[in-house]
Scaffold this motif. Structure first.
Motif, PDB file in Angstrom:
ATOM      1  N   ALA A 413       0.822  -1.214   0.000  1.00 18.71           N
ATOM      2  CA  ALA A 413       0.000   0.000   0.000  1.00 18.71           C
ATOM      3  C   ALA A 413       0.853   1.260   0.000  1.00 18.71           C
ATOM      4  CB  ALA A 413      -0.932   0.003   1.207  1.00 18.71           C
ATOM      5  N   LYS A 414       2.063   1.167   0.533  1.00 17.68           N
ATOM      6  CA  LYS A 414       2.919   2.342   0.665  1.00 17.68           C
ATOM      7  C   LYS A 414       3.800   2.585  -0.556  1.00 17.68           C
ATOM      8  CE  LYS A 414       3.271   1.725   5.703  1.00 17.68           C
ATOM      9  NZ  LYS A 414       4.206   1.455   6.825  1.00 17.68           N
ATOM     10  N   ILE A 415       3.722   1.729  -1.542  1.00 24.73           N
ATOM     11  CA  ILE A 415       4.604   1.858  -2.708  1.00 24.73           C
ATOM     12  C   ILE A 415       3.982   2.780  -3.748  1.00 24.73           C
ATOM     13  CG2 ILE A 415       5.671   0.610  -4.627  1.00 24.73           C
ATOM     14  CD1 ILE A 415       6.115  -1.727  -2.772  1.00 24.73           C
ATOM     15  N   LEU A 416       4.728   3.772  -4.153  1.00 18.77           N
ATOM     16  CA  LEU A 416       4.271   4.733  -5.165  1.00 18.77           C
ATOM     17  C   LEU A 416       4.352   4.121  -6.552  1.00 18.77           C
ATOM     18  CD1 LEU A 416       6.132   7.925  -3.879  1.00 18.77           C
ATOM     19  CD2 LEU A 416       3.748   7.286  -3.465  1.00 18.77           C
ATOM     20  N   ASN A 417       3.560   4.645  -7.459  1.00 20.31           N
ATOM     21  CA  ASN A 417       3.574   4.142  -8.831  1.00 20.31           C
ATOM     22  C   ASN A 417       3.528   5.318  -9.805  1.00 20.31           C
ATOM     23  OD1 ASN A 417       3.478   2.116 -10.925  1.00 20.31           O
ATOM     24  ND2 ASN A 417       2.479   0.786  -9.410  1.00 20.31           N
ATOM     25  N   THR A 418       3.601   5.000 -11.086  1.00 16.54           N
ATOM     26  CA  THR A 418       3.643   6.057 -12.095  1.00 16.54           C
ATOM     27  C   THR A 418       3.103   5.561 -13.419  1.00 16.54           C
ATOM     28  OG1 THR A 418       5.091   7.705 -13.129  1.00 16.54           O
ATOM     29  CG2 THR A 418       5.954   5.482 -12.937  1.00 16.54           C
ATOM     30  N   TYR A 444      -1.742  -3.246 -13.030  1.00 19.35           N
ATOM     31  CA  TYR A 444      -2.613  -2.147 -13.454  1.00 19.35           C
ATOM     32  C   TYR A 444      -1.817  -1.149 -14.281  1.00 19.35           C
ATOM     33  CZ  TYR A 444      -6.739   0.833 -12.869  1.00 19.35           C
ATOM     34  OH  TYR A 444      -7.869   1.575 -13.079  1.00 19.35           O
ATOM     35  N   ASP A 445      -2.296  -0.850 -15.472  1.00 17.32           N
ATOM     36  CA  ASP A 445      -1.601   0.061 -16.376  1.00 17.32           C
ATOM     37  C   ASP A 445      -2.024   1.503 -16.084  1.00 17.32           C
ATOM     38  OD1 ASP A 445      -0.775   1.609 -18.646  1.00 17.32           O
ATOM     39  OD2 ASP A 445      -0.518  -0.257 -19.752  1.00 17.32           O
ATOM     40  N   HIS A 446      -1.043   2.323 -15.711  1.00 14.45           N
ATOM     41  CA  HIS A 446      -1.341   3.702 -15.317  1.00 14.45           C
ATOM     42  C   HIS A 446      -1.305   4.671 -16.489  1.00 14.45           C
ATOM     43  CE1 HIS A 446      -0.043   1.630 -11.635  1.00 14.45           C
ATOM     44  NE2 HIS A 446      -0.896   2.424 -11.031  1.00 14.45           N
ATOM     45  N   VAL A 447      -1.197   4.162 -17.709  1.00 14.98           N
ATOM     46  CA  VAL A 447      -1.290   5.023 -18.894  1.00 14.98           C
ATOM     47  C   VAL A 447      -2.726   5.109 -19.370  1.00 14.98           C
ATOM     48  CG1 VAL A 447      -0.646   5.286 -21.326  1.00 14.98           C
ATOM     49  CG2 VAL A 447       1.088   4.678 -19.632  1.00 14.98           C
ATOM     50  N   ASN A 448      -3.360   3.947 -19.558  1.00 17.22           N
ATOM     51  CA  ASN A 448      -4.724   3.998 -20.115  1.00 17.22           C
ATOM     52  C   ASN A 448      -5.788   3.358 -19.241  1.00 17.22           C
ATOM     53  OD1 ASN A 448      -3.951   1.362 -20.477  1.00 17.22           O
ATOM     54  ND2 ASN A 448      -4.705   1.192 -22.574  1.00 17.22           N
ATOM     55  N   GLN A 449      -5.402   2.577 -18.230  1.00 16.80           N
ATOM     56  CA  GLN A 449      -6.411   2.000 -17.338  1.00 16.80           C
ATOM     57  C   GLN A 449      -6.742   2.947 -16.193  1.00 16.80           C
ATOM     58  OE1 GLN A 449      -4.509  -2.028 -16.737  1.00 16.80           O
ATOM     59  NE2 GLN A 449      -6.635  -2.675 -16.823  1.00 16.80           N
ATOM     60  N   ALA A 450      -5.704   3.470 -15.562  1.00  8.84           N
ATOM     61  CA  ALA A 450      -5.903   4.348 -14.410  1.00  8.84           C
ATOM     62  C   ALA A 450      -6.416   5.711 -14.858  1.00  8.84           C
ATOM     63  CB  ALA A 450      -4.585   4.512 -13.653  1.00  8.84           C
ATOM     64  N   LYS A 451      -7.368   6.242 -14.113  1.00 13.27           N
ATOM     65  CA  LYS A 451      -7.863   7.603 -14.341  1.00 13.27           C
ATOM     66  C   LYS A 451      -7.832   8.334 -13.006  1.00 13.27           C
ATOM     67  CE  LYS A 451     -10.692   6.627 -18.396  1.00 13.27           C
ATOM     68  NZ  LYS A 451     -11.984   6.857 -19.083  1.00 13.27           N
ATOM     69  N   ARG A 452      -7.168   9.495 -13.019  1.00 17.47           N
ATOM     70  CA  ARG A 452      -6.995  10.247 -11.778  1.00 17.47           C
ATOM     71  C   ARG A 452      -7.276  11.723 -12.009  1.00 17.47           C
ATOM     72  NH1 ARG A 452      -4.376   6.472  -8.130  1.00 17.47           N
ATOM     73  NH2 ARG A 452      -4.463   8.178  -6.618  1.00 17.47           N
ATOM     74  N   GLN A 453      -7.506  12.446 -10.907  1.00 14.76           N
ATOM     75  CA  GLN A 453      -7.741  13.887 -11.016  1.00 14.76           C
ATOM     76  C   GLN A 453      -6.525  14.566 -11.637  1.00 14.76           C
ATOM     77  OE1 GLN A 453      -8.976  15.786  -7.394  1.00 14.76           O
ATOM     78  NE2 GLN A 453     -11.053  14.982  -7.530  1.00 14.76           N
ATOM     79  N   ALA A 454      -6.787  15.389 -12.638  1.00 15.79           N
ATOM     80  CA  ALA A 454      -5.696  16.000 -13.399  1.00 15.79           C
ATOM     81  C   ALA A 454      -5.127  17.247 -12.747  1.00 15.79           C
ATOM     82  CB  ALA A 454      -6.174  16.346 -14.802  1.00 15.79           C
ATOM     83  N   GLY A 455      -5.797  17.807 -11.729  1.00 17.01           N
ATOM     84  CA  GLY A 455      -5.304  19.032 -11.125  1.00 17.01           C
ATOM     85  C   GLY A 455      -5.148  20.124 -12.173  1.00 17.01           C
ATOM     86  N   VAL A 672       3.218  12.570 -17.585  1.00 19.55           N
ATOM     87  CA  VAL A 672       3.693  11.757 -16.456  1.00 19.55           C
ATOM     88  C   VAL A 672       2.735  11.946 -15.281  1.00 19.55           C
ATOM     89  CG1 VAL A 672       5.592  11.258 -14.881  1.00 19.55           C
ATOM     90  CG2 VAL A 672       6.092  12.116 -17.185  1.00 19.55           C
ATOM     91  N   TRP A 673       2.319  10.834 -14.700  1.00 19.28           N
ATOM     92  CA  TRP A 673       1.528  10.859 -13.454  1.00 19.28           C
ATOM     93  C   TRP A 673       2.291  10.101 -12.381  1.00 19.28           C
ATOM     94  CZ3 TRP A 673       0.038   6.524 -10.751  1.00 19.28           C
ATOM     95  CH2 TRP A 673      -0.780   6.738  -9.621  1.00 19.28           C
ATOM     96  N   VAL A 674       2.259  10.582 -11.150  1.00 24.92           N
ATOM     97  CA  VAL A 674       2.874   9.901 -10.010  1.00 24.92           C
ATOM     98  C   VAL A 674       1.901   9.920  -8.847  1.00 24.92           C
ATOM     99  CG1 VAL A 674       4.730   9.950  -8.294  1.00 24.92           C
ATOM    100  CG2 VAL A 674       5.251  10.429 -10.693  1.00 24.92           C
ATOM    101  N   GLY A 675       1.782   8.804  -8.162  1.00 29.98           N
ATOM    102  CA  GLY A 675       0.918   8.738  -6.985  1.00 29.98           C
ATOM    103  C   GLY A 675       0.860   7.328  -6.449  1.00 29.98           C
ATOM    104  N   ASP A 676      -0.054   7.100  -5.513  1.00 33.01           N
ATOM    105  CA  ASP A 676      -0.283   5.768  -4.973  1.00 33.01           C
ATOM    106  C   ASP A 676      -1.572   5.226  -5.568  1.00 33.01           C
ATOM    107  OD1 ASP A 676       0.768   4.078  -2.337  1.00 33.01           O
ATOM    108  OD2 ASP A 676      -1.340   3.732  -2.795  1.00 33.01           O
ATOM    109  N   ASP A 677      -1.641   3.914  -5.742  1.00 33.56           N
ATOM    110  CA  ASP A 677      -2.853   3.331  -6.317  1.00 33.56           C
ATOM    111  C   ASP A 677      -4.073   3.571  -5.441  1.00 33.56           C
ATOM    112  OD1 ASP A 677      -1.878   2.358  -8.729  1.00 33.56           O
ATOM    113  OD2 ASP A 677      -1.100   0.543  -7.821  1.00 33.56           O
ATOM    114  N   ASP A 678      -3.878   3.686  -4.147  1.00 30.89           N
ATOM    115  CA  ASP A 678      -4.981   4.015  -3.242  1.00 30.89           C
ATOM    116  C   ASP A 678      -4.944   5.513  -2.961  1.00 30.89           C
ATOM    117  OD1 ASP A 678      -6.479   4.425  -0.681  1.00 30.89           O
ATOM    118  OD2 ASP A 678      -6.735   2.257  -0.857  1.00 30.89           O
ATOM    119  N   ARG A 679      -6.046   6.201  -3.225  1.00 28.29           N
ATOM    120  CA  ARG A 679      -6.059   7.664  -3.133  1.00 28.29           C
ATOM    121  C   ARG A 679      -5.939   8.183  -1.700  1.00 28.29           C
ATOM    122  NH1 ARG A 679      -9.480   9.934  -8.164  1.00 28.29           N
ATOM    123  NH2 ARG A 679      -9.574   8.039  -9.388  1.00 28.29           N
ATOM    124  N   SER A 680      -6.137   7.315  -0.735  1.00 28.44           N
ATOM    125  CA  SER A 680      -6.019   7.782   0.651  1.00 28.44           C
ATOM    126  C   SER A 680      -4.560   7.820   1.113  1.00 28.44           C
ATOM    127  CB  SER A 680      -6.824   6.869   1.578  1.00 28.44           C
ATOM    128  OG  SER A 680      -6.269   5.567   1.613  1.00 28.44           O
TER     129      SER A 680
END
Length: 773
Positions: A413-418, A444-455, A672-680
Motif C-alpha cells: 500500500a505504501k509503494i508509489l507508482n507512475t 494495473y496500467d497507469h497510462v490507459n487504465q488508471a484515471k486520476r484527477q488531473a489538477g 507523467v503521473w505519479v501517486g499511490d494506487d490508493d487515493r487515501s
C-alpha cells in the motif's frame, strides 16, 4: 450407370452415396476454394499447438511474444485416472469403441434434440480436431461460409474427416493426452496442467475425483461453470460429472456419496511464473489490437503474427531509466515523511481505521475464506495474520521474505507508482509507454487504465476555450477572490476557490502569466466568463474521452482522466489544431512476411492553427513568466542548449494525491503521473507532493537522456513559428518582479514556489537563455 439399377429406392440410395463421396472429396480438395483449408495427413502427423505472435519496436527489436506456454504436451502418465474417467463418462462414453466419429450417438442426439432435449454428439476426437486444427476458424473457411446451413454441414464433415485421420495416426492414449493439452478451461487457462495449478495448485496426476470432475464440468461452458466466478453452478455441474462417473462404474456408490458432499476446495495460491516476459507495453498492444483480431478472426496467441509497434526502443529505455531513478528517490522521500506512521488518511489527515479490513475484503480469497469458516472472523483473521514465505518487490530487486497477508497489504500500500507516455503529434505515433514501476507485481496500467484527477494540468482547456472565443494571451484579469453560484443536478451550489496560501495579490495579470503561474482565482474567473459547459466541450473536442462533470471546478482538474487522454489532447496543440488517434501499431504481417494490415494516421481539425499556436505560446509561460510552475526544469542543464524551448504544465490534486507533468517540446508531448494506487495514501506537503516535485523530475531526466543521444532523432530547438497570420495580441511583456507563493497547481494546495528568477520571454523564434538562471 444409375439406370441399370431398376429398384428406384436402391438407385436413389446409390446416387445419394455417390454425391456424398463427391462432396467429401470436394471439401478435402478445397475445390475452387469453396470450402477452405482441411488438415491433411502431414498436418495430423506433425501438429502445431500454436505459433507465437511477436511484437517489435519501430526500430526492429523484439520486445515480447504472445503464446500459451501451457500448450506444451504433458505425458499420458502425468494424467490422473480421475481426469480420464471424468472426461470419458461425461463427454464421450463410447470413446474406446468408435473410430473418431460416433454415428450412434449422433443419431440419438438428433432424436433427443427433435424431442426438445438438446445435447451434443461430438466425440473427444472431434473436439480435439476442432481445438488443435481450428477447423471452424478463418483460414478453414471458404466461399461457402456465407451460406449458413451449408457452412455448418461443411464444418461438421471437416471435423469428421479430421477425426478419422487422427484416429488413424494416434492411439487412444495419445488422443487423450493431446486433448488435455489443448482444451481451454477459462480465465486464460489452456491445457490441463495450467488449469489444475490455477484452480487447485496441484499437478494433473494428483487431482482427486471431485477436483477432476470440477475441471471436466467446466468444459460444457467455461464461464457458466467457472468455480471462481460461479461456485454454486460449478458445484452442481461437478456433481453431475461425479454422477456420470458412478453411472459408468468409474466410482463406487460409497465413493460417489462421499465425493458429492465435499466443497469445491479451491486453492488459488499458485503464482504463475511463466508470465515474466510480460510487460505493460505487451498488454497495451494486445488491448489495442483486440477489435482488429476479433473483426479479422485472428488469435494473437496462436496465429504467428508479427506486430510492428511505434515504440522507439531508445526512448523507451530512457523513459524506464528516468522512472527507475526518480521513483526510487520519491519512495525514499515518502518513507522518510511517514516513518512508522500509517499513511492512509482522510481529507482531514485522520488515519482511516478500517483501511486494512477493507483491503482484505477486496482480495479474491476473502469470500472463499468467509464461506469456508462460515463467517468466523477469528479464523479468517488467523489466516490473514499467519506468516508465510513469499517473494516481494523492492526498489533493489525481488526479495524472499516471511510476511503475513496483512503485512503484505501494508507493505504494498505504501509503494508509489507512475504512468508515462510520449507521443509524436505530427505522426500520431506513441514512442514511449511506461504503465508502471514493475509489471510482474503491479499489473494495473497507469497510462490507459488508471484515471486520476488531473489538477492544474486541466487548466489549459479553460484558457483554450477563452482564446478560441475572443480572448488573447495578453488580456488581463485581477488576482482577487471569486465566488460562483451555479446549479448542479437541481441543487444550488456556490464555489469560491482559494489560491494556495489563501492569499490574493490583487495584481492585474495577463492570461499567459496566470496560466504559467497557475493562479486559481483567475482561472475561476475565466471559467465563469467562458462557461464551464463550453470548457467541457473543448476538452472533449481536443481529445479527452472520459465523462466530465460540467461544474465550475472542472477547470481546476476535479475530474478523472488518463495519461493517454491528456497526451492525446495536448498533442492537438503541437499538431496545428488537428486531433489525432494515437497509433501504437503500424503494421501486422503473417509469419511469412505477408502484410495483413497497415494502420495509418487519422486526424481531424478541431481548433484553428492560430489558436493551437497561441496555446503553445501560453505553455511556454510556465518557464518564462515570473513564478512559472515549470521552472524547476532549469535545474536540468542538459535541456537548455541551442536555443531550446520547452512548454508544459504541472498539476497536483487535492491533498497531494496525484502529481502530474505535461511536457511539450518542438517534436514530442509527454505525460507523467505519479501517486499511490490508493487515493487515501499520499504526500503531506507542497514541498514533497506537488507535480513539480514528483512528475516533473521524471520528464526532465527523460528529456536530458533523449537530447544526449544524437541517434535519437530528437534535437534541441525552438517551438515552431506561427503557421499563419496571428490576429491576436500575444507578445505581452512580463513584469520584472520576484515570484511569490500564490501560484497553485492543485485544488486546495500551493504549487511550486519559484526556484529561479526567470527572464522576460524572448521574441518568437527564440527562447530564453539559461545562462544566469
Amino acid at each position: 450407370m444409375f439406370r441399370r439399377i431398376k429398384n428406384k429406392y436402391l438407385r436413389y440410395l446409390v446416387i445419394f452415396i455417390y454425391f456424398v463421396i463427391v462432396f467429401v472429396c470436394a471439401i478435402e480438395l478445397n475445390f475452387l476454394w469453396l470450402f477452405g483449408y482441411t488438415p491433411d495427413m502431414q498436418d495430423i502427423k506433425t501438429p502445431s499447438y500454436s505459433v507465437a505472435s511477436e511484437v517489435y519496436t519501430a526500430d526492429g527489436k523484439l520486445i515480447g511474444k504472445y503464446y500459451h506456454e501451457n500448450r506444451s504436451p504433458i505425458a499420458y502418465k502425468d494424467l490422473s485416472p480421475n481426469l480420464i474417467n471424468a472426461l470419458v463418462s461425461t463427454e464421450d462414453v463410447r470413446f474406446y469403441k468408435h473410430g473418431g466419429v460416433d454415428f450412434y450417438s449422433f443419431m440419438t442426439s438428433m432424436i433427443s434434440t427433435a424431442k426438445g432435449d438438446k445435447r451434443g454428439a461430438s466425440t473427444i476426437t472431434q473436439q480435439l480436431a476442432k481445438n488443435l486444427f481450428a477447423t471452424r476458424k478463418r483460414k478453414s473457411q471458404g466461399l461457402v461460409k456465407h451460406i449458413p446451413v451449408l457452412r455448418t454441414l461443411v464444418y461438421k464433415i471437416k471435423e469428421w474427416s479430421t477425426a478419422y485421420k487422427i484416429e488413424h495416426v494416434y492411439n487412444k492414449q495419445d488422443i487423450l493426452t493431446m486433448y488435455f493439452n489443448t482444451v481451454p478451461f477459462g480465465n486464460n487457462s489452456f491445457g490441463i496442467k495450467t488449469a489444475s495449478l490455477k484452480y487447485f495448485n496441484k499437478q494433473p496426476k494428483d487431482l482427486t475425483a471431485p477436483q477432476a470432475a470440477t475441471l471436466i464440468g467446466m468444459l460444457k461452458a467455461t464461464s457458466t461453470y467457472n468455480p471462481i466466478n460461479n461456485p454454486t453452478r460449478s458445484l452442481e455441474r461437478r456433481n453431475v460429472v461425479l454422477g456420470q462417473m458412478e453411472k459408468y462404474n468409474y466410482l463406487k456408490k460409497d465413493e460417489y456419496a462421499a465425493d458429492v458432499k465435499q466443497p469445491l476446495g479451491l486453492d488459488l495460491s499458485y503464482v504463475d511464473d511463466e508470465s515474466q516476459g510480460d510487460s505493460y507495453l505487451r498488454q497495451a498492444v494486445e488491448k489495442w489490437l483486440r477489435k482488429w483480431c476479433k473483426d479479422n478472426d485472428y488469435d494473437l496467441y496462436e496465429d504467428g503474427l508479427k506486430i510492428y509497434t511505434t515504440i522507439d526502443s531508445h526512448l523507451q529505455q530512457y523513459a524506464e531509466e528516468a522512472v527507475a531513478e526518480k521513483m526510487k528517490m520519491l519512495q525514499r522521500r515518502f518513507y522518510s515523511i511517514w516513518g512508522n506512521k500509517n499513511p492512509w488518511r482522510d481529507s482531514k489527515g485522520v488515519e482511516i481505521k478500517d483501511f486494512l479490513l477493507k483491503a482484505e475484503q477486496r482480495l479474491p480469497i476473502y469470500n472463499l475464506l468467509k464461506k469456508k469458516y462460515n463467517g468466523d472472523t477469528l479464523q479468517m483473521n488467523a489466516y490473514f495474520t499467519k506468516k508465510k514465505q513469499m517473494r516481494v518487490f523492492t526498489w533493489h530487486g525481488e526479495r524472499d521474505t516471511t510476511m503475513s497477508t496483512v503485512d503484505s497489504i501494508k507493505y504494498y500500500a505504501k509503494i508509489l507508482n507512475t504512468g508515462m507516455m510520449t507521443m509524436e503529434p505530427t505522426t500520431g505515433q506513441i514512442k514511449v509507454w511506461v504503465g508502471g514501476i514493475n509489471y510482474k507485481y503491479f499489473k494495473y496500467d497507469h497510462v490507459n487504465q488508471a484515471k486520476r484527477q488531473a489538477g492544474s494540468t486541466f487548466k489549459p482547456f479553460a484558457y483554450l476555450t477563452a482564446l478560441d472565443n475572443g480572448y488573447s494571451p495578453c488580456d488581463k484579469f485581477t488576482d482577487k477572490p471569486v465566488s460562483i453560484n451555479y446549479t448542479y443536478e437541481g441543487k444550488q451550489e456556490t464555489w469560491a476557490p482559494n489560491n494556495a496560501d489563501f492569499h490574493f495579490s490583487y495584481r492585474d495579470m495577463s492570461l499567459r502569466w496566470a496560466m504559467g503561474k497557475s493562479v486559481n482565482s483567475i482561472t475561476a474567473q475565466l471559467t465563469e466568463k467562458v462557461g464551464w459547459d463550453k470548457i467541457v466541450d473543448y476538452a472533449h473536442k481536443v481529445g479527452i474521452e472520459s465523462p466530465l462533470k460540467a461544474i465550475p471546478s472542472v477547470s481546476l482538474g476535479s475530474n478523472d482522466v488518463s495519461v493517454y487522454e491528456m497526451v492525446r489532447a495536448y498533442s492537438t496543440f503541437l499538431n496545428k489544431g488537428k486531433k489525432v488517434d494515437p497509433i501504437l501499431v503500424t503494421k501486422i504481417t503473417d509469419q511469412h512476411g505477408n502484410v495483413l494490415a497497415d494502420f495509418k494516421l487519422k486526424e481531424e481539425q478541431v481548433i484553428s492553427p492560430e489558436t493551437a499556436w497561441l496555446m503553445l505560446y501560453m505553455f511556454r509561460g510556465g518557464m518564462e513568466e515570473p513564478g512559472g510552475t515549470s521552472q524547476a526544469l532549469w535545474e536540468y542543464n542538459g535541456l537548455w542548449k541551442k536555443n531550446n524551448q520547452i512548454g508544459g504544465k504541472t498539476g497536483t490534486s487535492s491533498d497531494y494525491v496525484d502529481g502530474w507533468y505535461m511536457g511539450i517540446t518542438k517534436d514530442l508531448v509527454t505525460g507523467v503521473w505519479v501517486g499511490d494506487d490508493d487515493r487515501s495514501i499520499h504526500f503531506n506537503s507542497s514541498e514533497s507532493g506537488e507535480g513539480s516535485h514528483t512528475a516533473l523530475p521524471i520528464f526532465g531526466s527523460f528529456m536530458e537522456r533523449v537530447y544526449a543521444d544524437p541517434k535519437s532523432g530528437y534535437t534541441y530547438g525552438p517551438f515552431p513559428k506561427p503557421w499563419g497570420k496571428i490576429t491576436k495580441e500575444y507578445n505581452c511583456p512580463s513584469p520584472h518582479i520576484a515570484a511569490d507563493t500564490t501560484a497553485t497547481d492543485s485544488l486546495t494546495t500551493p504549487v511550486d514556489t519559484t526556484l529561479v528568477q526567470p527572464q522576460p520571454p524572448a521574441p518568437e523564434g527564440g527562447g530564453p537563455s539559461p545562462e544566469g538562471q
